[in-house]
Design a protein around this motif. Structure first.
Motif, mmCIF file in Angstrom:
data_model
loop_
_atom_site.group_PDB
_atom_site.id
_atom_site.type_symbol
_atom_site.label_atom_id
_atom_site.label_comp_id
_atom_site.label_asym_id
_atom_site.label_seq_id
_atom_site.Cartn_x
_atom_site.Cartn_y
_atom_site.Cartn_z
ATOM 1 N N TRP A 483 0.838 -1.196 0.000
ATOM 2 C CA TRP A 483 0.000 0.000 0.000
ATOM 3 C C TRP A 483 0.878 1.252 0.000
ATOM 4 C CZ3 TRP A 483 -5.503 0.084 0.603
ATOM 5 C CH2 TRP A 483 -6.091 -1.186 0.756
ATOM 6 N N SER A 484 0.423 2.272 -0.711
ATOM 7 C CA SER A 484 1.024 3.595 -0.652
ATOM 8 C C SER A 484 0.040 4.512 0.070
ATOM 9 C CB SER A 484 1.300 4.127 -2.064
ATOM 10 O OG SER A 484 1.746 5.457 -2.010
ATOM 11 N N ILE A 485 0.496 5.093 1.191
ATOM 12 C CA ILE A 485 -0.408 5.867 2.045
ATOM 13 C C ILE A 485 0.147 7.276 2.230
ATOM 14 C CG2 ILE A 485 -1.488 5.994 4.328
ATOM 15 C CD1 ILE A 485 -1.272 3.005 4.538
ATOM 16 N N ALA A 486 -0.691 8.269 2.007
ATOM 17 C CA ALA A 486 -0.282 9.655 2.202
ATOM 18 C C ALA A 486 -0.047 9.916 3.684
ATOM 19 C CB ALA A 486 -1.355 10.597 1.664
ATOM 20 N N ILE A 487 1.053 10.588 3.992
ATOM 21 C CA ILE A 487 1.390 10.849 5.388
ATOM 22 C C ILE A 487 0.349 11.754 6.050
ATOM 23 C CG2 ILE A 487 3.097 12.021 6.860
ATOM 24 C CD1 ILE A 487 5.255 10.959 5.067
ATOM 25 N N ASN A 488 -0.297 12.614 5.272
ATOM 26 C CA ASN A 488 -1.327 13.485 5.856
ATOM 27 C C ASN A 488 -2.663 12.766 6.055
ATOM 28 O OD1 ASN A 488 -2.402 13.294 3.282
ATOM 29 N ND2 ASN A 488 -1.871 15.390 2.687
ATOM 30 N N GLY A 489 -2.698 11.467 5.701
ATOM 31 C CA GLY A 489 -3.909 10.681 5.939
ATOM 32 C C GLY A 489 -5.010 10.881 4.931
ATOM 33 N N ARG A 490 -4.729 11.545 3.799
ATOM 34 C CA ARG A 490 -5.784 11.881 2.845
ATOM 35 C C ARG A 490 -6.007 10.853 1.760
ATOM 36 N NH1 ARG A 490 -4.530 18.371 2.031
ATOM 37 N NH2 ARG A 490 -5.043 18.986 4.191
ATOM 38 N N GLY A 491 -5.294 9.752 1.799
ATOM 39 C CA GLY A 491 -5.533 8.746 0.771
ATOM 40 C C GLY A 491 -4.591 7.584 0.875
ATOM 41 N N ALA A 492 -5.060 6.451 0.367
ATOM 42 C CA ALA A 492 -4.241 5.239 0.337
ATOM 43 C C ALA A 492 -4.552 4.479 -0.949
ATOM 44 C CB ALA A 492 -4.518 4.366 1.552
ATOM 45 N N VAL A 493 -3.530 3.880 -1.551
ATOM 46 C CA VAL A 493 -3.685 3.135 -2.798
ATOM 47 C C VAL A 493 -3.055 1.764 -2.615
ATOM 48 C CG1 VAL A 493 -3.156 3.051 -5.255
ATOM 49 C CG2 VAL A 493 -3.621 5.260 -4.156
ATOM 50 N N ARG A 494 -3.798 0.731 -3.007
ATOM 51 C CA ARG A 494 -3.223 -0.616 -3.003
ATOM 52 C C ARG A 494 -2.527 -0.800 -4.342
ATOM 53 N NH1 ARG A 494 -5.649 -6.440 -3.311
ATOM 54 N NH2 ARG A 494 -7.492 -5.402 -4.165
ATOM 55 N N LEU A 495 -1.221 -0.981 -4.320
ATOM 56 C CA LEU A 495 -0.435 -1.032 -5.548
ATOM 57 C C LEU A 495 -0.497 -2.383 -6.238
ATOM 58 C CD1 LEU A 495 2.796 0.839 -4.364
ATOM 59 C CD2 LEU A 495 0.680 1.801 -5.300
ATOM 60 N N THR A 496 -0.808 -3.427 -5.484
ATOM 61 C CA THR A 496 -0.783 -4.784 -6.028
ATOM 62 C C THR A 496 -2.112 -5.483 -5.760
ATOM 63 O OG1 THR A 496 0.198 -5.582 -3.967
ATOM 64 C CG2 THR A 496 1.707 -4.980 -5.734
ATOM 65 N N LYS A 497 -2.339 -6.607 -6.403
ATOM 66 C CA LYS A 497 -3.593 -7.358 -6.266
ATOM 67 C C LYS A 497 -3.300 -8.789 -5.795
ATOM 68 C CE LYS A 497 -5.986 -3.890 -7.859
ATOM 69 N NZ LYS A 497 -6.856 -3.101 -6.959
ATOM 70 N N GLY A 498 -2.493 -8.880 -4.749
ATOM 71 C CA GLY A 498 -2.094 -10.191 -4.269
ATOM 72 C C GLY A 498 -3.166 -10.940 -3.513
ATOM 73 N N ARG A 499 -4.064 -10.213 -2.867
ATOM 74 C CA ARG A 499 -5.094 -10.875 -2.055
ATOM 75 C C ARG A 499 -6.012 -11.732 -2.924
ATOM 76 N NH1 ARG A 499 -6.540 -10.391 3.001
ATOM 77 N NH2 ARG A 499 -4.989 -8.744 3.258
ATOM 78 N N GLY A 545 8.132 -15.016 -8.577
ATOM 79 C CA GLY A 545 8.362 -14.170 -9.731
ATOM 80 C C GLY A 545 8.752 -12.768 -9.321
ATOM 81 N N TYR A 546 8.782 -11.870 -10.321
ATOM 82 C CA TYR A 546 9.166 -10.478 -10.091
ATOM 83 C C TYR A 546 8.296 -9.558 -10.940
ATOM 84 C CZ TYR A 546 13.296 -12.029 -7.580
ATOM 85 O OH TYR A 546 14.134 -12.603 -6.665
ATOM 86 N N CYS A 547 8.156 -8.320 -10.448
ATOM 87 C CA CYS A 547 7.417 -7.276 -11.174
ATOM 88 C C CYS A 547 8.192 -5.970 -11.042
ATOM 89 C CB CYS A 547 6.029 -7.058 -10.576
ATOM 90 S SG CYS A 547 4.984 -8.500 -10.446
ATOM 91 N N PHE A 548 7.898 -5.049 -11.933
ATOM 92 C CA PHE A 548 8.295 -3.655 -11.785
ATOM 93 C C PHE A 548 7.041 -2.852 -11.431
ATOM 94 C CE2 PHE A 548 12.051 -4.079 -14.881
ATOM 95 C CZ PHE A 548 12.949 -4.195 -13.828
ATOM 96 N N TRP A 549 7.250 -1.772 -10.664
ATOM 97 C CA TRP A 549 6.156 -0.821 -10.441
ATOM 98 C C TRP A 549 6.730 0.580 -10.474
ATOM 99 C CZ3 TRP A 549 5.389 3.237 -7.168
ATOM 100 C CH2 TRP A 549 4.120 3.814 -7.171
ATOM 101 N N ASP A 550 6.039 1.476 -11.170
ATOM 102 C CA ASP A 550 6.340 2.902 -11.068
ATOM 103 C C ASP A 550 5.036 3.681 -11.187
ATOM 104 O OD1 ASP A 550 5.743 3.408 -13.864
ATOM 105 O OD2 ASP A 550 7.725 2.641 -14.371
ATOM 106 N N LYS A 551 5.094 4.957 -10.867
ATOM 107 C CA LYS A 551 3.877 5.777 -10.816
ATOM 108 C C LYS A 551 3.212 5.897 -12.177
ATOM 109 C CE LYS A 551 3.827 9.629 -8.725
ATOM 110 N NZ LYS A 551 4.204 11.013 -8.309
ATOM 111 N N LYS A 552 4.019 5.933 -13.230
ATOM 112 C CA LYS A 552 3.473 6.157 -14.562
ATOM 113 C C LYS A 552 2.789 4.918 -15.125
ATOM 114 C CE LYS A 552 4.817 7.658 -19.210
ATOM 115 N NZ LYS A 552 5.940 8.115 -20.071
ATOM 116 N N ASN A 553 3.435 3.763 -14.974
ATOM 117 C CA ASN A 553 2.945 2.551 -15.637
ATOM 118 C C ASN A 553 2.269 1.559 -14.706
ATOM 119 O OD1 ASN A 553 4.174 3.190 -18.298
ATOM 120 N ND2 ASN A 553 6.089 2.999 -17.153
ATOM 121 N N GLY A 554 2.350 1.777 -13.416
ATOM 122 C CA GLY A 554 1.763 0.825 -12.488
ATOM 123 C C GLY A 554 2.569 -0.460 -12.397
ATOM 124 N N LEU A 555 1.883 -1.568 -12.201
ATOM 125 C CA LEU A 555 2.534 -2.851 -12.006
ATOM 126 C C LEU A 555 2.783 -3.535 -13.348
ATOM 127 C CD1 LEU A 555 3.366 -4.427 -9.404
ATOM 128 C CD2 LEU A 555 1.334 -5.830 -9.794
#
Length: 885
Positions: A483-499, A545-555
């Motif tokens: 997860w990527s979580i804003a330090i100010n508490g205004r949002g969180a994004v799940r970067l992966t779909k492992g669940r 396995g392995y993945c790349f992740w970046d802000k522009k392209n995602g996973l």
């Protein structure tokens, strides 16, 4: 294709019958013959062959991925460093060399075992050898090599050498050097005209600046660079003969201003006379990122402890006597001080009241705590009260109370003024500026601590690997995802779909900035840039396995295989990557992919001799325990397996082991716990590694339930297993399980238990000498899983102790321990031995002198490995017993 002499009938759609029958018979005979010939051609592996096996390690990938370096190491030390081109057509080898580095795509450097620097031109194959090299660095972005080497007269010289032009700049009589790529400069020490000098060499224009010069009775040490390369700090220490009259000083030099500041304790009114400046692992010299503050260690002059004095153990002491004497009210613990060079002002940050610290992200404040605060108590680590100290004003404020102890609970951000911590099953942030606490994960609907853990302690968080400074976000893990979580508490994004598919995603460090760094008594977390591409490893039950992740392209998935993949290395200037893959039947091999869309190519296959020998196989099994819980395990098949033959089975126990499904195991006689899967499968054994889950308060019964259930499942599912010839083995907690299981069932014909806990009562009342703590925590909160004190649930301690059920043992037992075991005292093995001796049971015990929890001396490893295999060979295969039995 079909043979030319077979006629096909287009009307009937058949071959001529007689010819067809002839070829079917012939084909079956050929298949039978070649199958037999192939099996016969394969060798039977013996201990005499084990030395042939090696270990593969991927090392480096050059900038444009034209060359890869990797090492192959052997137990006898005959290691080799290799460099191979990406097409697999050219290979260089460097026997027993190390510290291999690429210079661009054309050169490769390594240090030989003779201390020679080997500089190889990969295009022409020419090699230059420079003798007596002590160390070297590569100047970033150039073809320059910085190296320190011995001169013929015993002195040292510093050489700046260009690999392309072969031109050099040499400085003589050097002590040591410290390189910083940000400054593009080297700091070095030199002796000249009875003076010791510390100087700066600008690598771009080769100019030299003297920073400080002192009579030769001084030496400069512990040189550190500011992160930006704008300044350096160092210690100026008197040599031994002058330490009584002269004190260690701290130097700080700013490069742009050419200005030297010196901290001299003798000129500081508030510097204690009995303190000395030092640099140690927990009180080291460092420079704040803004260059305004210097941190260094202080150590009080202490009198050595008199071992002849009477020991006074007081039950109300914060720590046990050995730790109390070693700490001596924290007097013997190094302290940390801060110095402002521009004002020549300093303060102590830590003291005896608050002896432990971490710096805030901006290094203007310190987090202070005292691990004694809630002692004495029963857990391994006491809770902490954490205070924030303003270094400038010296104001101190309590910010976290009764916080989970240990590093898992508290982490300090490297972004401005925030503390991130885990409490009440959630991640929180404390803003040092506003003084506000904010729960970051309460509304996300998932659990961020390991609620499925079967340890009685408070569930630990899955982790916080680091920060993205520019975006003011932090990364945290749940059971599966990132997860990527804003330090100010205004949002969180799940970067992966492992669940969704039960796959675990975790960030893999690719650089120093991404890895955890020491922060005095704590650690900083990894720092990621806004455009950084994260490398992520994926792990599922039967896939890695392995993945790349970046802000522009995602996973972006890279690979996913039914085997074990590891040692993933990316290229700095291309899409290429290399990695190692293996499974139980396939030795590790180095694979390269030159672009994301290209085909994989095998660059190197380790242990090619493997394919000449009969080998086993591994299979994932599924079973249920008596509670209906579905569990997994791994069943390894014997080498040269025949379905119509009966084989013995050895069951190895230790919590959850199904992750070993795809692990390749080198056969070896050098095993720290004496057990080796490949050894056993090559000798004609099945090997089972079952998973075990535990009920708090009943760890012994849980082990019996899961292990017996798994063993019964494989006996029913694999008719080749001889149910009358089953062995059991384990080490440490696995040793405890082995001892307990044979008190509850006669399923196993022979057993081995190493470094085993056998008496929960006496073990509870022992000292964990390695930690200098009472052993209570291990039973009440830890792996031994009782969950209550001895006096709250005495029956649980009795029913889970093998020693109180020793009268039921009918299984011959081989037990072993190290005489210096600091984890499980070898008296535990002796207690069980004496119980079995009194009861007339079969038990042989081995005590290895000078050994700790696992065996480190090769002669002991080989001895134990041989004895364990002989034990099972005798009881499970009917081979001749030996006198030591």
């Amino acid at each position: 294709m079909r043979p030319n002499n077979i006629k096909y009938n287009r009307k009937t759609g058949t071959f001529r019958k007689r010819v067809l029958v002839f070829y079917i018979v012939l084909a079956s005979l050929l298949i039978s013959f070649f199958g037999f010939a192939q099996k016969k051609h394969k060798k039977q592996l013996t201990a005499a062959d084990y030395h042939l096996w090696s270990y593969l390690k991927a090392e480096k990938l050059c900038e444009n991925a034209k060359w890869v370096s990797f090492s192959v190491s052997y137990e006898n030390g005959n290691d080799t460093l290799f460099v191979k081109n990406s097409t697999g057509t050219r290979t260089f080898n460097f026997p027993r060399a190390g510290k291999g580095e690429f210079i661009g795509d054309n050169w490769f450097c390594a240090i030989s075992p003779k201390g020679e620097l080997l500089i190889t031109d990969l295009l022409t194959s020419k090699q230059e050898i420079i003798a007596k090299v002590l160390r070297y660095d590569l100047r970033v972005g150039t073809k320059d090599i910085i190296l320190l080497k011995k001169q013929s007269d015993g002195n040292k010289e510093l050489e700046l050498k260009n690999a392309a032009t072969n031109k050099s700049t040499i400085l003589n009589d050097i002590g040591n050097y410290w390189y910083n790529p940000e400054a593009d400069a080297v700091v070095y020490t030199i002796k000249s005209n009875n003076n010791t000098i510390i100087a700066l060499l600008n690598l771009s224009d080769k100019t030299t600046t003297v920073i400080s010069s002192n009579p030769i009775v001084f030496e400069y040490s512990d040189i550190v660079w500011q992160k930006s390369g704008k300044s350096i700090a160092f210690l100026q220490q008197p040599l031994n003969d002058d330490k009584k009259t002269t004190r260690t000083c701290v130097g700080y030099y700013t490069i742009a201003e050419h200005k030297l500041y010196t901290f001299n304790p003798a000129q500081q009114d508030n510097f204690l006379a009995n303190m000395e400046i030092i640099s140690s692992s927990f009180a080291y010299l460092s420079i704040s990122e803004d260059g305004k503050r210097i941190f260094f260690g202080l150590q009080k002059t202490v009198i050595p402890v008199d071992p002849s004095q009477v020991q006074t153990w007081n039950a109300q002491d914060k720590f046990l006597y050995p730790a109390k004497v070693q700490i001596d009210g924290w007097d013997r613990t190094a302290k940390v001080a801060v110095w402002w060079p521009e004002q020549n002002r300093f303060n102590c940050i830590t003291d005896n009241e608050f002896p432990k610290m971490m710096l805030s992200g901006d290094q203007k404040q310190a987090l202070l705590y005292n691990p004694q605060q809630y002692e004495p108590q029963a857990n391994r680590d006491a809770p902490l009260d954490i205070y924030i100290l303003n270094l400038e004003t010296e104001d101190r404020k309590l910010v976290l109370q009764n916080q989970l102890g240990g590093e898992t609970g508290t982490s300090v951000s490297i972004y401005e003024k925030h503390i991130v911590y885990f409490k009440d099953k959630h991640w929180w942030v404390y803003d040092l500026g506003s003084g506000l606490h904010k729960n970051l994960t309460k509304d996300l609907g998932v659990t961020f601590s390991d609620e499925e853990s079967d340890w009685p302690e408070e569930a630990s968080p899955f982790g916080n690997p680091g920060w993205m400074r520019h975006d003011k976000t932090l990364f945290v893990y749940d059971k599966y995802d990132i997860w990527s979580i804003a330090i100010n508490g205004r949002g969180a994004v799940r970067l992966t779909k492992g669940r969704e598919n039960k796959t675990v995603y975790r960030i893999v460090s690719q650089s120093k900035d991404e890895s955890t760094k020491m922060n005095y008594d704590g650690s900083y977390k990894g720092q990621f840039g806004p455009s950084d591409r994260l490398l992520i490893k994926t792990e599922a039950l039967e896939h890695t396995g392995y993945c790349f992740w970046d802000k522009k392209n995602g996973l972006k998935p890279l690979l996913d295989k039914k085997m074990n993949t590891s040692q993933f290395i990316t290229s700095a200037k291309s899409e290429a990557y290399v990695y190692v893959e293996e499974n139980f039947r396939l030795p590790p091999r180095l694979v390269i992919k030159e672009s994301l869309n290209s085909k994989e190519k095998i660059l190197f296959q380790s242990n090619p001799q493997h394919f000449k020998y009969n080998w086993g196989n591994s299979k994932l099994i599924t079973y249920t325990n008596s509670n209906g819980t579905v569990l997994n395990g791994v069943l390894f098949y014997p080498a040269n397996y025949h379905a119509d033959k009966k084989y013995p089975l050895v069951v190895h126990v230790y919590e959850k082991q199904s992750k070993e499904l795809y692990s390749y195991v080198n056969p070896s006689q050098n095993n720290p716990t004496g057990f080796n899967i490949a050894n056993f499968t090559s000798k004609g054994y099945f090997v089972l590694l079952p998973d075990i889950v535990y009920e708090i308060g009943n760890p012994g019964f849980s082990a019996v339930d899961c292990v017996v259930s798994a063993t019964r499942k494989v006996i029913v599912g694999e008719s080749s297993i001889d149910s009358t010839r089953i062995g059991l083995t384990g080490h440490s907690y696995g040793g405890y399980q082995a001892d307990y299981i044979i008190t509850q069932t006669n399923m196993f014909k022979a057993a081995v238990a190493g470094a085993a806990i056998t008496d929960y009562v006496s073990g509870y009342l022992r000292v964990a000498w390695g930690l200098q703590k009472p052993n209570f925590w291990h039973y009440e909160f830890g792996q031994l899983r009782i969950g209550k004190s001895l006096y709250e649930d005495y029956p649980a301690y009795l029913r889970n102790s093998p020693i109180y059920h020793a009268d039921k043992v009918e299984t011959p037992l081989l037990s072993w321990a190290g005489e210096q075991d600091s984890v499980v005292h070898y008296f535990q093995s002796i207690e069980f031995y004496l119980a079995l001796r009194r009861l007339g049971k079969i038990n042989t015990m081995l005590i290895y002198p000078g050994e700790d929890h696992v065996l480190m001396e090769e002669k002991h490893q080989q001895d134990l490995t041989g004895r364990i295999e002989q034990w099972f060979d005798y009881y499970l295969k009917g081979e001749k017993g030996l006198e030591w039995f």
